[in-house]
Design a protein around this motif. Sequence first.
Motif, PDB file in Angstrom:
ATOM      1  N   VAL A  54      -9.533   0.322  -9.127  1.00 48.10           N
ATOM      2  CA  VAL A  54      -8.458   0.854 -10.279  1.00 48.10           C
ATOM      3  C   VAL A  54      -9.185   0.636 -11.676  1.00 48.10           C
ATOM      4  O   VAL A  54      -9.153   1.611 -12.462  1.00 48.10           O
ATOM      5  CB  VAL A  54      -7.172  -0.228 -10.387  1.00 48.10           C
ATOM      6  N   ASN A 100      -2.483   0.354  -9.723  1.00 47.54           N
ATOM      7  CA  ASN A 100      -2.412  -1.024  -9.141  1.00 47.54           C
ATOM      8  C   ASN A 100      -1.363  -1.379  -8.254  1.00 47.54           C
ATOM      9  O   ASN A 100      -1.543  -1.829  -6.923  1.00 47.54           O
ATOM     10  CB  ASN A 100      -2.209  -2.095 -10.385  1.00 47.54           C
ATOM     11  N   LYS A 123      -1.459  -1.965  -4.062  1.00 45.19           N
ATOM     12  CA  LYS A 123      -1.059  -3.225  -3.865  1.00 45.19           C
ATOM     13  C   LYS A 123      -0.294  -2.930  -2.462  1.00 45.19           C
ATOM     14  O   LYS A 123      -0.203  -3.637  -1.581  1.00 45.19           O
ATOM     15  CB  LYS A 123      -0.126  -3.899  -4.888  1.00 45.19           C
TER      16      LYS A 123
END
Lengths: 90, 150
Positions: A67, B84, B88
């Motif tokens: 990321v 993100n 996840k």
Amino acid sequence: MPVPFESFIPFGVMTAMFMATATGIRFAQTKRNEGKAVRYSLDDWERKMMARDHQLTGTMRGQVDDVIAPPQFKVNSSWKVYESLRNDFA
Amino acid sequence: MVNPGYRHFKGEDWVDPTPPPSSLPHVDEIGSTSAPLKSASYFIGSVCKEYNEDFMLCKNESRDPAHCLQEGRKVTRCAISVLNKIEKECLDEFRAHWQCLDAKNQELGKCRGPEKTYNACLFKAFGWNKIVPDAPKNKPQIHERTPLTQ
């Protein structure tokens, strides 16, 4: 009447030459693209994204899905200095 | 990486001596390359719609890089938050989809199988739907059409 096998030898040679050319081209393309297929129909957007991939991973076809970029990505100046690195469209 | 004429000084060690001024707030850069970004593109577009539109309108006013720094930071932060979340919850489906894209010239139409599981996982985790904006409303979305050969 026996088959004139000698006349098939030139055809065999021609076929072998075609196969050698195809193998050589496929080997060169695979090596250049790290085992992946060649990318085709690339427009300016895709080329600039590939240049960014080159900055992030070191190769034009490398892909990562982190990321956050490593800190070197922001501060490296090779790309600023060398116009040819940014526009290295392969 | 070796820069031309600088075999004694590795390209990785070159640092820009003119960084941005320290008065600007710090924002991380996105570390994803093109295939993962393309895979997540429709979801970044739907979740971060307002920030993206702000940035585009700001750029429309002036192409000067200094004019749109604040809007640009918001866009980057929003995209980072979306990535993100995806990583996840749905990491395996995400990876399967972008690796398929990477193998198929990054054409979305060639990777509908992995895309189906990926969209289902994201819908289950966050309620996000992939919608192609400005598509005709009276027909099904292109990624939801059943192919002719089935």
